[in-house]
Design a protein around this motif. Structure first.
Motif, PDB file in Angstrom:
ATOM      1  N   LYS A   1       0.689  -1.204  -0.028  1.00 19.65           N
ATOM      2  CA  LYS A   1       0.206  -0.021  -0.076  1.00 19.65           C
ATOM      3  C   LYS A   1       0.832   1.221   0.036  1.00 19.65           C
ATOM      4  O   LYS A   1       0.410   2.336  -0.460  1.00 19.65           O
ATOM      5  N   SER A   2       2.109   1.108   0.519  1.00 15.59           N
ATOM      6  CA  SER A   2       2.808   2.289   0.522  1.00 15.59           C
ATOM      7  C   SER A   2       4.365   1.967   0.213  1.00 15.59           C
ATOM      8  O   SER A   2       4.855   0.859   0.172  1.00 15.59           O
ATOM      9  N   ARG A   3       5.191   3.107  -0.156  1.00 18.15           N
ATOM     10  CA  ARG A   3       6.612   2.764  -0.358  1.00 18.15           C
ATOM     11  C   ARG A   3       7.308   2.335   0.835  1.00 18.15           C
ATOM     12  O   ARG A   3       8.197   1.491   0.788  1.00 18.15           O
ATOM     13  N   THR A   4       6.864   2.884   1.837  1.00 21.24           N
ATOM     14  CA  THR A   4       7.733   2.613   3.310  1.00 21.24           C
ATOM     15  C   THR A   4       7.309   1.064   3.418  1.00 21.24           C
ATOM     16  O   THR A   4       8.239   0.291   3.943  1.00 21.24           O
ATOM     17  N   LEU A   5       6.305   0.630   3.306  1.00 20.57           N
ATOM     18  CA  LEU A   5       6.045  -0.802   3.461  1.00 20.57           C
ATOM     19  C   LEU A   5       6.950  -2.013   2.463  1.00 20.57           C
ATOM     20  O   LEU A   5       7.361  -2.842   2.952  1.00 20.57           O
ATOM     21  N   ALA A   6       6.883  -1.253   1.403  1.00 19.72           N
ATOM     22  CA  ALA A   6       7.698  -1.792   0.239  1.00 19.72           C
ATOM     23  C   ALA A   6       9.035  -2.191   0.626  1.00 19.72           C
ATOM     24  O   ALA A   6       9.742  -3.036   0.656  1.00 19.72           O
ATOM     25  N   GLN A   7       9.562  -0.727   1.325  1.00 22.12           N
ATOM     26  CA  GLN A   7      10.957  -1.022   1.622  1.00 22.12           C
ATOM     27  C   GLN A   7      11.227  -1.883   2.869  1.00 22.12           C
ATOM     28  O   GLN A   7      12.058  -2.387   2.898  1.00 22.12           O
ATOM     29  N   LYS A   8      10.169  -1.969   3.939  1.00 19.59           N
ATOM     30  CA  LYS A   8      10.420  -2.901   4.926  1.00 19.59           C
ATOM     31  C   LYS A   8      10.288  -4.311   4.440  1.00 19.59           C
ATOM     32  O   LYS A   8      10.964  -5.165   5.059  1.00 19.59           O
ATOM     33  N   LEU A   9       9.514  -4.518   3.628  1.00 22.58           N
ATOM     34  CA  LEU A   9       9.266  -5.929   3.067  1.00 22.58           C
ATOM     35  C   LEU A   9      10.437  -6.445   2.352  1.00 22.58           C
ATOM     36  O   LEU A   9      10.863  -7.429   2.546  1.00 22.58           O
ATOM     37  N   ALA A  10      11.038  -5.478   1.367  1.00 26.44           N
ATOM     38  CA  ALA A  10      12.273  -5.726   0.855  1.00 26.44           C
ATOM     39  C   ALA A  10      13.523  -5.853   1.771  1.00 26.44           C
ATOM     40  O   ALA A  10      14.374  -6.954   1.428  1.00 26.44           O
ATOM     41  N   SER A  11      13.668  -5.046   2.607  1.00 28.76           N
ATOM     42  CA  SER A  11      14.773  -5.226   3.456  1.00 28.76           C
ATOM     43  C   SER A  11      14.694  -6.143   4.517  1.00 28.76           C
ATOM     44  O   SER A  11      15.741  -6.534   5.075  1.00 28.76           O
TER      45      SER A  11
END
Length: 136
Positions: free
Chosen positions: A12-22
């Protein structure tokens, strides 16, 4: 990586995408990544572990913005396997259906629904009062 996950509407957000990837929840061609800035190419296969499911997506394109869902669906090809069939011998869940528009169930209705959905046992109707609460 994080921008693509966000553009493709995996998160839903780019921050969540960053957390998912890292956080180690994304694999690129079977290699676990630990950085949200990992570069991806056309044809890469991403394996993404979410809360209750695993997505397998092949990169089919890159976006310039986070657009509507039909536009986001053009960015990937879904390779996720279908869910496993239900176990053999597993009993289907019993559901007490009510008529639509019949309003909120009364206490008596809830007792009847509970008696219907519970596993039958010896004397499972003993808790109901005879006469008034008998299931019909």
């Amino acid at each position: 990586m994080d921008k693509w996950l966000w553009f493709a509407r995996v998160t839903k957000s780019r921050t969540l995408a960053q957390k998912l990837a890292s956080g180690g929840h994304v694999r690129v061609n079977r290699d676990k990544i630990d950085s949200a800035s990992k570069a991806i190419r056309l044809g890469d296969v991403l394996t993404i572990t979410l809360d209750r499911r695993v997505l397998v997506l092949e990169v089919a394109g890159f976006g310039t913005r986070r657009g509507p869902a039909p536009e986001a669906a053009l960015l990937y090809k879904d390779l996720t396997p279908p869910p496993a069939p239900a176990e053999q011998g597993a009993r289907p869940q019993r559901v007490a259906a009510r008529d639509p528009g019949s309003g909120r169930p009364t206490k008596r209705d809830r007792r009847r629904m509970d008696a219907f959905t519970e596993e039958p046992a010896d004397g499972f109707l003993d808790g109901l009062r005879p006469g008034r609460d008998d299931p019909e």
